[in-house]
Design a protein around this motif. Structure first.
Motif, PDB file in Angstrom:
ATOM      1  N   ARG A  15       0.821  -1.207   0.000  1.00 54.28           N
ATOM      2  CA  ARG A  15       0.000   0.000   0.000  1.00 54.28           C
ATOM      3  C   ARG A  15       0.856   1.258   0.000  1.00 54.28           C
ATOM      4  O   ARG A  15       0.496   2.265  -0.618  1.00 54.28           O
ATOM      5  CB  ARG A  15      -0.946  -0.028   1.195  1.00 54.28           C
ATOM      6  CG  ARG A  15      -2.055  -1.072   1.030  1.00 54.28           C
ATOM      7  CD  ARG A  15      -2.946  -1.178   2.248  1.00 54.28           C
ATOM      8  NE  ARG A  15      -4.049  -2.125   1.995  1.00 54.28           N
ATOM      9  CZ  ARG A  15      -4.868  -2.589   2.913  1.00 54.28           C
ATOM     10  NH1 ARG A  15      -4.722  -2.188   4.183  1.00 54.28           N
ATOM     11  NH2 ARG A  15      -5.839  -3.429   2.598  1.00 54.28           N
ATOM     12  N   THR A  44       2.060   1.640  -3.512  1.00 54.56           N
ATOM     13  CA  THR A  44       0.965   2.135  -4.352  1.00 54.56           C
ATOM     14  C   THR A  44       0.793   3.640  -4.172  1.00 54.56           C
ATOM     15  O   THR A  44       0.624   4.386  -5.145  1.00 54.56           O
ATOM     16  CB  THR A  44      -0.346   1.422  -3.992  1.00 54.56           C
ATOM     17  OG1 THR A  44      -0.181   0.006  -4.175  1.00 54.56           O
ATOM     18  CG2 THR A  44      -1.499   1.911  -4.850  1.00 54.56           C
ATOM     19  N   TRP A 101      -2.284 -16.586  -7.888  1.00 58.05           N
ATOM     20  CA  TRP A 101      -3.301 -15.760  -7.249  1.00 58.05           C
ATOM     21  C   TRP A 101      -4.329 -16.590  -6.487  1.00 58.05           C
ATOM     22  O   TRP A 101      -4.841 -16.162  -5.454  1.00 58.05           O
ATOM     23  CB  TRP A 101      -3.982 -14.862  -8.276  1.00 58.05           C
ATOM     24  CG  TRP A 101      -4.924 -15.568  -9.218  1.00 58.05           C
ATOM     25  CD1 TRP A 101      -4.624 -16.072 -10.442  1.00 58.05           C
ATOM     26  CD2 TRP A 101      -6.322 -15.831  -9.003  1.00 58.05           C
ATOM     27  NE1 TRP A 101      -5.735 -16.639 -11.018  1.00 58.05           N
ATOM     28  CE2 TRP A 101      -6.795 -16.505 -10.148  1.00 58.05           C
ATOM     29  CE3 TRP A 101      -7.210 -15.562  -7.960  1.00 58.05           C
ATOM     30  CZ2 TRP A 101      -8.118 -16.916 -10.276  1.00 58.05           C
ATOM     31  CZ3 TRP A 101      -8.531 -15.969  -8.079  1.00 58.05           C
ATOM     32  CH2 TRP A 101      -8.977 -16.641  -9.238  1.00 58.05           C
ATOM     33  N   TRP A 106      -5.145 -15.943  -2.678  1.00 59.47           N
ATOM     34  CA  TRP A 106      -6.533 -15.608  -2.324  1.00 59.47           C
ATOM     35  C   TRP A 106      -7.024 -16.462  -1.166  1.00 59.47           C
ATOM     36  O   TRP A 106      -7.742 -15.987  -0.283  1.00 59.47           O
ATOM     37  CB  TRP A 106      -7.428 -15.796  -3.540  1.00 59.47           C
ATOM     38  CG  TRP A 106      -8.891 -15.622  -3.254  1.00 59.47           C
ATOM     39  CD1 TRP A 106      -9.812 -16.600  -3.049  1.00 59.47           C
ATOM     40  CD2 TRP A 106      -9.594 -14.385  -3.101  1.00 59.47           C
ATOM     41  NE1 TRP A 106     -11.050 -16.063  -2.801  1.00 59.47           N
ATOM     42  CE2 TRP A 106     -10.946 -14.701  -2.827  1.00 59.47           C
ATOM     43  CE3 TRP A 106      -9.216 -13.045  -3.197  1.00 59.47           C
ATOM     44  CZ2 TRP A 106     -11.908 -13.714  -2.634  1.00 59.47           C
ATOM     45  CZ3 TRP A 106     -10.177 -12.070  -3.002  1.00 59.47           C
ATOM     46  CH2 TRP A 106     -11.507 -12.405  -2.734  1.00 59.47           C
ATOM     47  N   PRO A 131      -6.567 -12.816   1.142  1.00 56.92           N
ATOM     48  CA  PRO A 131      -7.174 -11.987   0.103  1.00 56.92           C
ATOM     49  C   PRO A 131      -6.723 -10.534   0.172  1.00 56.92           C
ATOM     50  O   PRO A 131      -6.610  -9.862  -0.846  1.00 56.92           O
ATOM     51  CB  PRO A 131      -8.673 -12.109   0.400  1.00 56.92           C
ATOM     52  CG  PRO A 131      -8.825 -13.357   1.194  1.00 56.92           C
ATOM     53  CD  PRO A 131      -7.568 -13.482   1.995  1.00 56.92           C
ATOM     54  N   GLU A 132      -6.458 -10.052   1.381  1.00 60.53           N
ATOM     55  CA  GLU A 132      -6.031  -8.663   1.560  1.00 60.53           C
ATOM     56  C   GLU A 132      -4.677  -8.417   0.895  1.00 60.53           C
ATOM     57  O   GLU A 132      -4.439  -7.352   0.315  1.00 60.53           O
ATOM     58  CB  GLU A 132      -5.947  -8.328   3.049  1.00 60.53           C
ATOM     59  CG  GLU A 132      -5.774  -6.847   3.329  1.00 60.53           C
ATOM     60  CD  GLU A 132      -5.776  -6.543   4.823  1.00 60.53           C
ATOM     61  OE1 GLU A 132      -6.014  -5.387   5.186  1.00 60.53           O
ATOM     62  OE2 GLU A 132      -5.543  -7.479   5.619  1.00 60.53           O
ATOM     63  N   LEU A 191      -3.482 -10.085  -1.735  1.00 63.12           N
ATOM     64  CA  LEU A 191      -3.712 -10.081  -3.179  1.00 63.12           C
ATOM     65  C   LEU A 191      -4.308  -8.741  -3.614  1.00 63.12           C
ATOM     66  O   LEU A 191      -3.905  -8.180  -4.640  1.00 63.12           O
ATOM     67  CB  LEU A 191      -4.652 -11.224  -3.561  1.00 63.12           C
ATOM     68  CG  LEU A 191      -4.966 -11.370  -5.056  1.00 63.12           C
ATOM     69  CD1 LEU A 191      -3.700 -11.639  -5.855  1.00 63.12           C
ATOM     70  CD2 LEU A 191      -5.981 -12.490  -5.275  1.00 63.12           C
ATOM     71  N   GLU A 192      -5.238  -8.222  -2.827  1.00 66.22           N
ATOM     72  CA  GLU A 192      -5.842  -6.923  -3.131  1.00 66.22           C
ATOM     73  C   GLU A 192      -4.798  -5.812  -3.139  1.00 66.22           C
ATOM     74  O   GLU A 192      -4.821  -4.909  -3.974  1.00 66.22           O
ATOM     75  CB  GLU A 192      -6.943  -6.623  -2.111  1.00 66.22           C
ATOM     76  CG  GLU A 192      -7.687  -5.309  -2.335  1.00 66.22           C
ATOM     77  CD  GLU A 192      -7.025  -4.148  -1.647  1.00 66.22           C
ATOM     78  OE1 GLU A 192      -7.203  -3.002  -2.120  1.00 66.22           O
ATOM     79  OE2 GLU A 192      -6.319  -4.367  -0.640  1.00 66.22           O
ATOM     80  N   ALA A 193      -3.851  -5.873  -2.198  1.00 65.58           N
ATOM     81  CA  ALA A 193      -2.813  -4.850  -2.115  1.00 65.58           C
ATOM     82  C   ALA A 193      -1.877  -4.904  -3.324  1.00 65.58           C
ATOM     83  O   ALA A 193      -1.505  -3.858  -3.881  1.00 65.58           O
ATOM     84  CB  ALA A 193      -2.012  -5.021  -0.823  1.00 65.58           C
ATOM     85  N   LEU A 205      -2.628  -6.161  -6.297  1.00 62.26           N
ATOM     86  CA  LEU A 205      -3.417  -5.719  -7.450  1.00 62.26           C
ATOM     87  C   LEU A 205      -3.605  -4.204  -7.438  1.00 62.26           C
ATOM     88  O   LEU A 205      -3.625  -3.561  -8.501  1.00 62.26           O
ATOM     89  CB  LEU A 205      -4.773  -6.411  -7.459  1.00 62.26           C
ATOM     90  CG  LEU A 205      -4.780  -7.893  -7.828  1.00 62.26           C
ATOM     91  CD1 LEU A 205      -6.174  -8.487  -7.614  1.00 62.26           C
ATOM     92  CD2 LEU A 205      -4.337  -8.094  -9.272  1.00 62.26           C
ATOM     93  N   GLY A 206      -3.715  -3.629  -6.252  1.00 60.84           N
ATOM     94  CA  GLY A 206      -3.821  -2.185  -6.147  1.00 60.84           C
ATOM     95  C   GLY A 206      -2.573  -1.498  -6.661  1.00 60.84           C
ATOM     96  O   GLY A 206      -2.654  -0.437  -7.307  1.00 60.84           O
ATOM     97  N   SER A 218      -2.665  -1.708 -10.424  1.00 60.75           N
ATOM     98  CA  SER A 218      -3.654  -0.763 -10.921  1.00 60.75           C
ATOM     99  C   SER A 218      -3.096   0.657 -10.945  1.00 60.75           C
ATOM    100  O   SER A 218      -3.305   1.409 -11.908  1.00 60.75           O
ATOM    101  CB  SER A 218      -4.904  -0.825 -10.040  1.00 60.75           C
ATOM    102  OG  SER A 218      -5.864   0.120 -10.473  1.00 60.75           O
TER     103      SER A 218
END
Length: 232
Positions: free
Chosen positions: A134, A137, A189, A193, A197-198, A200-202, A204-205, A208
């Motif tokens: 994060r 990001t 992934w 996951w 999951p958190e 993986l979300e980070a 992917l963020g 992005s």
């Protein structure tokens, strides 16, 4: 007992520091640096050296070192990383001529390389890894120079997405960029996951954010886009 007490005190101080920086953004946005930010952007004298002088310690380096070493107390690393994120956001809203995190690190490339390795390490503390992703990001979005270093793992990238000649001589440092690290996590992934999951979300963020700033990193992104395994 004393050591645990010191770590607890350090966690509390870091948490208060983060909260102050967070509230400063909402209450005094665009009003320049506060005294706390000025202190963090300075060199702090930490004690006498053998030669009789004063040892100068860079606060940003101390925060980065705390983020990198989670062996003693992962909660300290987590809070230190969150302070770096709060600083990145706060400094980016402190106009005009706000200082940068990159400009206050003694060895930015070494620091970034270590942070990327921690974020990518499969057996590292999950919360610390999420916090580092994060932070990376946020850097891509708020501090382009530092974000560029996180993306590529190197200070300079040529137009075709490869490192300049003088940047490829120290192969032993194993400088994997954040873009490569996040992309490699996509290959597993489903496993990530299931476990976190958190995390993986980070990751992917981060990808992005890199894609949103694609025009700034066109060469490297083209190289990544052409890899069939990236889209599988």
């Amino acid at each position: 007992g004393d050591v645990k007490g010191l770590y607890a005190l350090l966690r509390s101080h870091l948490r208060v520091l983060r909260l102050c920086l967070t509230y400063k953004q909402s209450l005094y946005e665009g009003q320049g640096l506060c005294l706390m930010e000025q202190a963090l952007c300075s060199r702090a004298a930490t004690g006498n050296t053998l030669s009789g002088g004063r040892n100068q310690q860079i606060p940003f380096d101390v925060l980065a070192d705390l983020s990198e070493d989670s062996s003693a107390d992962p909660c300290v690393s987590l809070e230190a990383t969150r302070v770096l994120s709060a600083l990145c956001m706060s400094l980016s809203t402190s106009h005009p001529h706000a200082p940068t995190i990159l400009g206050h690190l003694s060895d930015p490339q070494k620091t970034v390389t270590k942070l990327i390795k921690i974020a990518h390490h499969p057996y590292g503390d999950q919360d610390v890894r999420v916090a580092i992703w994060r932070f990376m990001t946020l850097a891509v979005d708020r501090e382009p120079a530092l974000g560029n270093l996180f993306i590529f793992g190197r200070l300079r990238i040529s137009d075709n997405g490869t490192a300049d000649a003088d940047e490829t001589t120290e192969k032993s440092l194993d400088r994997t960029g954040g873009l490569e690290a996040a992309s490699s996590m996509l290959y597993n992934w489903k496993d990530i996951w299931t476990v976190s999951p958190e995390l993986l979300e980070a990751a992917l963020g981060f990808l992005s954010a890199v894609w949103e700033h694609g025009l700034e990193h066109k060469g490297m992104l083209e190289t990544t886009r052409k890899k069939p395994e990236f889209w599988e």
